[in-house]
Design a protein around this motif. Sequence first.
Motif, mmCIF file in Angstrom:
data_model
loop_
_atom_site.group_PDB
_atom_site.id
_atom_site.type_symbol
_atom_site.label_atom_id
_atom_site.label_comp_id
_atom_site.label_asym_id
_atom_site.label_seq_id
_atom_site.Cartn_x
_atom_site.Cartn_y
_atom_site.Cartn_z
ATOM 1 N N LYS A 114 1.043 -1.416 0.065
ATOM 2 C CA LYS A 114 0.003 0.042 0.097
ATOM 3 C C LYS A 114 0.825 1.225 -0.105
ATOM 4 O O LYS A 114 2.166 1.230 0.565
ATOM 5 N N PRO A 115 0.396 2.322 -0.581
ATOM 6 C CA PRO A 115 1.475 3.439 -0.578
ATOM 7 C C PRO A 115 1.471 4.139 0.691
ATOM 8 O O PRO A 115 0.715 4.080 1.690
ATOM 9 N N VAL A 116 2.963 4.313 1.154
ATOM 10 C CA VAL A 116 3.206 5.042 2.249
ATOM 11 C C VAL A 116 3.746 6.418 2.291
ATOM 12 O O VAL A 116 4.672 6.545 1.263
ATOM 13 N N VAL A 117 3.008 7.433 2.775
ATOM 14 C CA VAL A 117 3.425 8.818 2.407
ATOM 15 C C VAL A 117 4.229 9.318 3.684
ATOM 16 O O VAL A 117 3.596 9.286 4.803
ATOM 17 N N ALA A 118 5.426 9.694 3.586
ATOM 18 C CA ALA A 118 6.107 10.546 4.723
ATOM 19 C C ALA A 118 5.293 12.127 4.651
ATOM 20 O O ALA A 118 5.333 12.827 3.636
ATOM 21 N N MET A 119 5.056 12.295 5.912
ATOM 22 C CA MET A 119 4.552 13.719 6.080
ATOM 23 C C MET A 119 5.468 14.530 6.968
ATOM 24 O O MET A 119 5.634 14.327 8.045
ATOM 25 N N VAL A 120 6.205 15.393 6.445
ATOM 26 C CA VAL A 120 7.496 15.933 6.946
ATOM 27 C C VAL A 120 7.276 17.502 7.335
ATOM 28 O O VAL A 120 7.030 18.103 6.445
ATOM 29 N N ALA A 121 7.195 17.554 8.715
ATOM 30 C CA ALA A 121 7.634 18.902 9.274
ATOM 31 C C ALA A 121 8.918 18.860 9.946
ATOM 32 O O ALA A 121 9.012 18.074 10.794
ATOM 33 N N GLY A 122 9.646 19.775 9.715
ATOM 34 C CA GLY A 122 10.805 20.248 10.688
ATOM 35 C C GLY A 122 11.741 19.240 9.931
ATOM 36 O O GLY A 122 11.923 18.724 8.713
ATOM 37 N N TYR A 123 12.842 18.686 10.940
ATOM 38 C CA TYR A 123 13.963 17.708 10.307
ATOM 39 C C TYR A 123 13.680 16.536 10.242
ATOM 40 O O TYR A 123 12.817 15.448 10.595
ATOM 41 N N ALA A 124 14.059 16.156 8.885
ATOM 42 C CA ALA A 124 14.294 14.570 8.536
ATOM 43 C C ALA A 124 15.606 14.441 8.352
ATOM 44 O O ALA A 124 16.078 14.718 7.347
ATOM 45 N N ILE A 139 5.313 14.415 1.475
ATOM 46 C CA ILE A 139 4.642 15.967 1.381
ATOM 47 C C ILE A 139 5.479 16.769 2.601
ATOM 48 O O ILE A 139 5.585 16.045 3.539
ATOM 49 N N ALA A 140 6.031 17.675 2.054
ATOM 50 C CA ALA A 140 7.098 18.604 3.025
ATOM 51 C C ALA A 140 6.437 19.848 3.466
ATOM 52 O O ALA A 140 5.610 20.390 2.657
ATOM 53 N N ALA A 141 6.345 20.296 4.838
ATOM 54 C CA ALA A 141 5.964 21.485 5.063
ATOM 55 C C ALA A 141 7.116 22.458 4.771
ATOM 56 O O ALA A 141 7.980 22.141 4.707
ATOM 57 N N ASP A 142 6.725 23.604 4.587
ATOM 58 C CA ASP A 142 7.921 24.613 4.417
ATOM 59 C C ASP A 142 9.065 24.795 5.247
ATOM 60 O O ASP A 142 9.830 25.584 4.955
ATOM 61 N N VAL A 195 11.244 15.365 -2.827
ATOM 62 C CA VAL A 195 9.954 15.442 -2.195
ATOM 63 C C VAL A 195 8.871 15.675 -3.266
ATOM 64 O O VAL A 195 9.428 16.302 -4.340
ATOM 65 N N ASN A 196 7.856 15.313 -3.056
ATOM 66 C CA ASN A 196 6.617 15.560 -4.225
ATOM 67 C C ASN A 196 6.089 16.851 -4.280
ATOM 68 O O ASN A 196 5.847 17.502 -5.176
ATOM 69 N N THR A 197 5.967 17.658 -2.963
ATOM 70 C CA THR A 197 5.467 18.900 -3.007
ATOM 71 C C THR A 197 5.752 19.472 -1.689
ATOM 72 O O THR A 197 5.799 18.942 -0.666
ATOM 73 N N VAL A 198 5.460 20.940 -1.682
ATOM 74 C CA VAL A 198 6.024 21.698 -0.290
ATOM 75 C C VAL A 198 4.617 22.452 -0.248
ATOM 76 O O VAL A 198 4.345 23.133 -1.113
ATOM 77 N N VAL A 199 4.142 22.647 1.130
ATOM 78 C CA VAL A 199 3.046 23.300 1.615
ATOM 79 C C VAL A 199 3.216 24.054 2.834
ATOM 80 O O VAL A 199 4.152 23.751 3.480
ATOM 81 N N PRO A 200 2.641 24.923 3.021
ATOM 82 C CA PRO A 200 2.613 25.819 4.214
ATOM 83 C C PRO A 200 2.398 25.001 5.558
ATOM 84 O O PRO A 200 1.458 24.015 5.430
ATOM 85 N N LEU A 201 3.350 24.910 6.540
ATOM 86 C CA LEU A 201 3.273 24.022 7.720
ATOM 87 C C LEU A 201 1.772 23.892 8.030
ATOM 88 O O LEU A 201 1.263 22.898 8.480
ATOM 89 N N GLU A 202 0.677 25.059 8.114
ATOM 90 C CA GLU A 202 -0.413 24.870 8.634
ATOM 91 C C GLU A 202 -1.246 24.051 7.817
ATOM 92 O O GLU A 202 -2.339 23.547 8.371
#
Length: 279
Positions: A114-124, A139-142, A195-202
């Motif tokens: 099944k697809p596994v998506v990393a949802m990253v805010a801050g440090y990886a 998917i990364a936060a800004d 990363v696939n996309t970057v979005v505002p943290l909120e």
Amino acid sequence: MVSGVKWQRSGEYSDIIYETAEGIAKITINRPEVHNAFRPQTLFELQDAFNAARDDSEVGVIILTGAGDKAFCSGGDQKIRGEDGYMGDDAVARQGIGRLNVLDLQVQIRRLPKPVVAMVAGYAIGGGHVLHVCCDLTIAADNARFGQTGPKVGSFDGGYGAWLLAETVGLKKAREIWYLCRQYGAQEAQDMGLVNTVVPLERLEEETVAWAREMLEKSPLALRMLKGAINAVSDGAAGMQQFAGDATMLYYMSEEAQEGRDAFKEKRRPEFERFPRRP
Ligand code: S0N
């Protein structure tokens, strides 16, 4: 980081949180006091939660994330790193033997159909960076920051951490990431295909859930076969074994295979002539 999803928590865990909703499982590394660094207990719990998500036929997409907005994961917990690996509270550690079991988790994420998506805010960072590299999508936060630290802190990941990274960003960039141990911001990470996309943290969870919902509308078997096919190229014989297993599963689901099984049980000759010799 609100998405409006009503997550249902389950499982008895100390280092992680396991939640599900709307066909999505969300697994959160919950050690914010150490930027979500993992210790052996964390990895045992992550493996258990990924197994639960794999076995749950309601779940179609899995999100891996870290608690808080400071870190996704900062890798192996350096404070409990012993002479030969990480020291947990388990029987193995009590014999004075360390563990290096994040590799099992990496393989589990790769093999999970099944697809596994990393949802990253801050440090990886460090082994935490390798975990997001092993996930299908990121998917990364800004505010996300990516990087390896191995040569700085006396470790390295010569497996997926090295060559899957090279496959993702190219050989030159992978060497730079490992040899220089720099940190890269979210936009730079997107520019290099990390990363696939970057979005505002909120909006991080809202966007990640939107991507998950979009995948949930698609054929689960097609997604399974695509994950297996893409991974088979780089996982060699182990990847082919997984892909071949999926082919067998599909064959079992056919009338043709079921005729073989039924003929055996009914002690008669199988009537395979009923089935076309496909071009
Ligand atoms: C993430 C960094 C850059 C953040 O810096 P910042 O913002 O200045 O915060 P800090 O004050 O440094 O951190 C806040 C608190 O969190 C603790 N902490 C952070 N990371 C770790 C960590 N990895 N382990 C333990 N504690 C951590 C800080 O100590 C601090 O707490 P206090 O104030 O109480 O001290 C910065 O924190 C950083 O660089 N962290 C270390 C990153 C790192 O080097 N990680 C380890 C890299 N190596 C691995 O991950 C091993 C890989 C691995 O697991 C593996 C690979 C291949 C084969 C097998 C294995 C295996 O080991 O299983």
